[in-house]
Design a protein around this motif. Structure first.
Motif, PDB file in Angstrom:
ATOM      1  N   ASP A   6       0.691  -1.177  -0.056  1.00 61.46           N
ATOM      2  CA  ASP A   6       0.088   0.029  -0.017  1.00 61.46           C
ATOM      3  C   ASP A   6       0.763   1.276   0.029  1.00 61.46           C
ATOM      4  N   GLN A   7       2.155   1.224   0.024  1.00 60.71           N
ATOM      5  CA  GLN A   7       3.090   2.435   0.068  1.00 60.71           C
ATOM      6  C   GLN A   7       2.958   3.271  -1.235  1.00 60.71           C
ATOM      7  N   LEU A   8       2.806   2.385  -2.322  1.00 58.78           N
ATOM      8  CA  LEU A   8       3.162   3.115  -3.683  1.00 58.78           C
ATOM      9  C   LEU A   8       2.002   3.059  -4.487  1.00 58.78           C
ATOM     10  N   GLU A   9       0.792   2.685  -4.009  1.00 57.08           N
ATOM     11  CA  GLU A   9      -0.355   2.619  -4.965  1.00 57.08           C
ATOM     12  C   GLU A   9       0.014   1.983  -6.295  1.00 57.08           C
ATOM     13  N   GLY A  10       0.692   0.927  -6.369  1.00 58.67           N
ATOM     14  CA  GLY A  10       0.886   0.134  -7.512  1.00 58.67           C
ATOM     15  C   GLY A  10       1.924   0.675  -8.333  1.00 58.67           C
ATOM     16  N   THR A  11       2.462   1.614  -7.956  1.00 60.40           N
ATOM     17  CA  THR A  11       3.726   2.079  -8.867  1.00 60.40           C
ATOM     18  C   THR A  11       4.867   1.497  -8.273  1.00 60.40           C
ATOM     19  N   SER A  12       6.002   1.993  -9.098  1.00 60.21           N
ATOM     20  CA  SER A  12       7.270   1.271  -8.855  1.00 60.21           C
ATOM     21  C   SER A  12       8.275   2.219  -8.146  1.00 60.21           C
ATOM     22  N   ALA A  13       9.227   2.005  -7.593  1.00 59.72           N
ATOM     23  CA  ALA A  13      10.407   2.783  -6.883  1.00 59.72           C
ATOM     24  C   ALA A  13      11.611   2.395  -7.373  1.00 59.72           C
ATOM     25  N   THR A  14      12.785   3.112  -7.115  1.00 60.88           N
ATOM     26  CA  THR A  14      14.175   2.704  -7.444  1.00 60.88           C
ATOM     27  C   THR A  14      14.729   2.951  -6.154  1.00 60.88           C
ATOM     28  N   LEU A  15      15.575   1.893  -5.882  1.00 57.96           N
ATOM     29  CA  LEU A  15      16.480   1.601  -4.577  1.00 57.96           C
ATOM     30  C   LEU A  15      17.599   2.746  -4.852  1.00 57.96           C
ATOM     31  N   LEU A  16      17.393   3.848  -4.090  1.00 56.14           N
ATOM     32  CA  LEU A  16      18.395   4.918  -3.862  1.00 56.14           C
ATOM     33  C   LEU A  16      19.866   4.199  -3.326  1.00 56.14           C
ATOM     34  N   ALA A  17      19.588   3.852  -2.012  1.00 56.47           N
ATOM     35  CA  ALA A  17      20.732   3.306  -1.071  1.00 56.47           C
ATOM     36  C   ALA A  17      20.357   2.309  -0.190  1.00 56.47           C
ATOM     37  N   TRP A  18      21.304   1.433   0.281  1.00 56.61           N
ATOM     38  CA  TRP A  18      21.231   0.827   1.587  1.00 56.61           C
ATOM     39  C   TRP A  18      21.610   1.604   2.643  1.00 56.61           C
ATOM     40  N   LEU A  19      21.000   1.724   3.618  1.00 56.06           N
ATOM     41  CA  LEU A  19      21.649   2.635   4.872  1.00 56.06           C
ATOM     42  C   LEU A  19      22.348   1.607   5.816  1.00 56.06           C
ATOM     43  N   VAL A  20      22.392   0.351   5.537  1.00 54.34           N
ATOM     44  CA  VAL A  20      22.995  -0.599   6.550  1.00 54.34           C
ATOM     45  C   VAL A  20      23.746  -1.524   5.629  1.00 54.34           C
ATOM     46  N   LYS A  21      24.884  -2.257   6.164  1.00 56.01           N
ATOM     47  CA  LYS A  21      25.596  -3.316   5.517  1.00 56.01           C
ATOM     48  C   LYS A  21      25.299  -4.848   6.145  1.00 56.01           C
ATOM     49  N   PRO A  22      25.645  -5.646   5.139  1.00 60.25           N
ATOM     50  CA  PRO A  22      25.364  -7.084   5.652  1.00 60.25           C
ATOM     51  C   PRO A  22      26.220  -7.192   7.096  1.00 60.25           C
ATOM     52  N   GLY A  23      25.406  -7.869   8.021  1.00 57.41           N
ATOM     53  CA  GLY A  23      25.926  -8.188   9.381  1.00 57.41           C
ATOM     54  C   GLY A  23      25.969  -7.205  10.228  1.00 57.41           C
ATOM     55  N   ASP A  24      25.307  -5.946   9.878  1.00 62.19           N
ATOM     56  CA  ASP A  24      25.026  -4.771  10.578  1.00 62.19           C
ATOM     57  C   ASP A  24      23.757  -5.068  11.701  1.00 62.19           C
ATOM     58  N   LYS A  25      23.873  -4.762  13.109  1.00 63.36           N
ATOM     59  CA  LYS A  25      22.746  -4.930  13.922  1.00 63.36           C
ATOM     60  C   LYS A  25      21.745  -3.877  13.522  1.00 63.36           C
ATOM     61  N   VAL A  26      20.530  -4.290  13.826  1.00 62.59           N
ATOM     62  CA  VAL A  26      19.488  -3.186  13.532  1.00 62.59           C
ATOM     63  C   VAL A  26      18.362  -3.305  14.489  1.00 62.59           C
TER      64      VAL A  26
END
Length: 437
Positions: free
Chosen positions: A12-32
């Motif tokens: 429900d965030q995009l109403e059926g449209t698409s988006a582009t991934l600008l950036a990952w804000l974390v790295k693999p192995g990071d605690k979140v």
């Protein structure tokens, strides 16, 4: 060992449209932690964050920066908290199972090492050589946001605000030009607009510059072509409006509005008049289907808002029929301020049933056709207010008088509307505004 939890973009965030991934804000192995932003997406309307669904460790990143993201798509996964000890004990073992995304090679600037920063924030830090140690972040977990930096920059001495970019090289080869510094402009209402280039321009051998399209610009282009050429046959009707009455009312009431923290703009009057016209001509507040015309009960009015070279967005005043002039002006101010400061939420631009394009604020007298914001069936255009000589009958005698005039246009989807509904709608808008008291 608990199972991993998918990181997804809610349907429900995009109403059926698409988006582009600008950036990952974390790295693999990071605690979140749960609800911590882990990725930044760009749509044709807003920049938005995707949050972690649970506490744990980033176990996989399945998409790369620049990839197109569809609603419901799995972006990566978070392992459960009980996996933390084993993951920390053997990081090499865990990272072997991770699909990594290409990280941007952004240099660390003046104390931002270790901080969670979006690409837009990193650009500002780099362009202005900002020391982040003295800035208190307003984002989640104290994260420094773009708005925090823009507020900080606004308080700097004028000479410290911009770092001049070197001139583009004159060369026969295509070479990247340096990223431009933040551009500050003002729209016709005096609102400052902060514009950030999202891509590096390149110089060609033919003496031109190539500026890559942003996701917003690409999707605006697709939306416009789809509306005009593939969906709706556009027809435009033009009326003329004498703005004397609302000009008098605004001059008499703007200080009272300002005392309540609200700017009374002419657009607020147009929204109120449009609501009245939509109630009288409900066919204009509708959506065309192959077998029926769906007429909406709520007047959800979208306001086209230009963001300089970045494109435009259409924040929506929902249930405008329930608001008086003060309520409309307040909500309009909230939405436009959010648009210019990049704080609009996806919900702020959903559910519009009719759109207003006040193109006159930038000097345009007439624009036709204005492309309909699908799946709506009409869009109102407001031209620049300009003093003109008009002929009026005074005491039975024609006289030339000077009046503040502007052109109104209604571009319609001719599948749904005909001249009858179009002209009736515009007549009510004009009559309401010319007789405002």
């Amino acid at each position: 060992m608990s199972a991993s939890i998918d990181i997804t973009l809610p349907e429900d965030q995009l109403e059926g449209t698409s988006a582009t991934l600008l950036a990952w804000l974390v790295k693999p192995g990071d605690k979140v932690t749960k609800d911590q932003p882990v990725a930044e997406l760009e749509t044709d309307k807003v920049t938005m964050e995707v949050a972690s669904p649970a506490d744990g460790i980033i176990a996989a990143q399945l998409v790369r920066e620049g990839d197109e993201i569809a609603p419901g798509m799995v972006l990566g996964s978070v392992s459960g908290a009980e996996d933390s000890a084993s993951t920390e004990a053997s990081p090499s073992e865990s990272t072997e199972q991770v699909v990594t995304a290409a990280a941007p090679s952004t240099p660390t600037c003046n104390g931002d090492s270790g901080m969670l920063l979006s690409p837009a924030v990193r650009r500002l830090v780099r362009d202005h050589q900002i020391d982040l140690s003295g800035i208190e972040g307003s984002g989640k977990a104290g994260r420094v946001t773009k708005s925090d930096l823009l507020e900080h920059i606004a308080g700097l001495p004028q000479t410290d605000r911009l770092i001049e970019a070197p001139a583009l090289p004159k060369t026969s080869e295509r070479k990247p030009a340096p990223e431009a510094a933040t551009v500050r402009t003002e729209n016709a209402t005096g609102q400052r607009i902060e514009q950030l280039p999202r891509a590096v321009e390149t110089v060609t051998t033919g003496g031109s510059t190539l500026r890559p399209h942003s996701t917003m610009r690409k999707q605006i282009a697709q939306h416009m072509v789809e509306s005009l050429l593939h969906t709706a046959p556009h027809v435009t009707s033009v009326f003329e409006l004498d703005m004397s009455a609302i000009q008098r009312h605004r001059n008499a009431n703007k200080k009272a509005f300002e005392a309540q923290g609200v700017k009374l703009s002419f657009t607020s009057y147009f929204i109120a008049a449009v609501v009245k016209a939509l109630q009288a001509v409900p066919e204009v507040n509708s959506r065309f289907h192959g077998d029926a015309l769906e007429m909406f009960h709520d007047a959800n009015i979208g306001i086209g808002t230009a963001l300089g070279n970045d494109g435009l967005v259409v924040p929506v005043i929902h249930r405008a029929q329930d608001l008086n002039l003060l309520g409309i002006a307040r909500r309009l101010q909230e939405l436009t301020d959010a648009a210019y400061s990049n704080k609009l939420k996806p919900t702020d631009m959903r559910g519009g049933t009719f759109t207003i394009s006040n193109h006159g604020v930038s000097g345009s007298l007439l624009a036709a056709p204005i492309i309909i914001n699908q799946p709506q069936v009409a869009i109102l255009g407001i031209g620049k207010m300009q003093k003109r000589v008009v002929v009026e009958e005074i005491n039975g005698v024609d006289a030339m008088v000077i009046r503040p005039m502007c052109y109104l246009t209604l571009s319609i989807d001719h599948r749904a509307l005909d001249g009858y509904q179009t002209n009736k709608f515009l007549s009510i808008v004009v009559e309401t505004l010319q007789n405002w008291s």
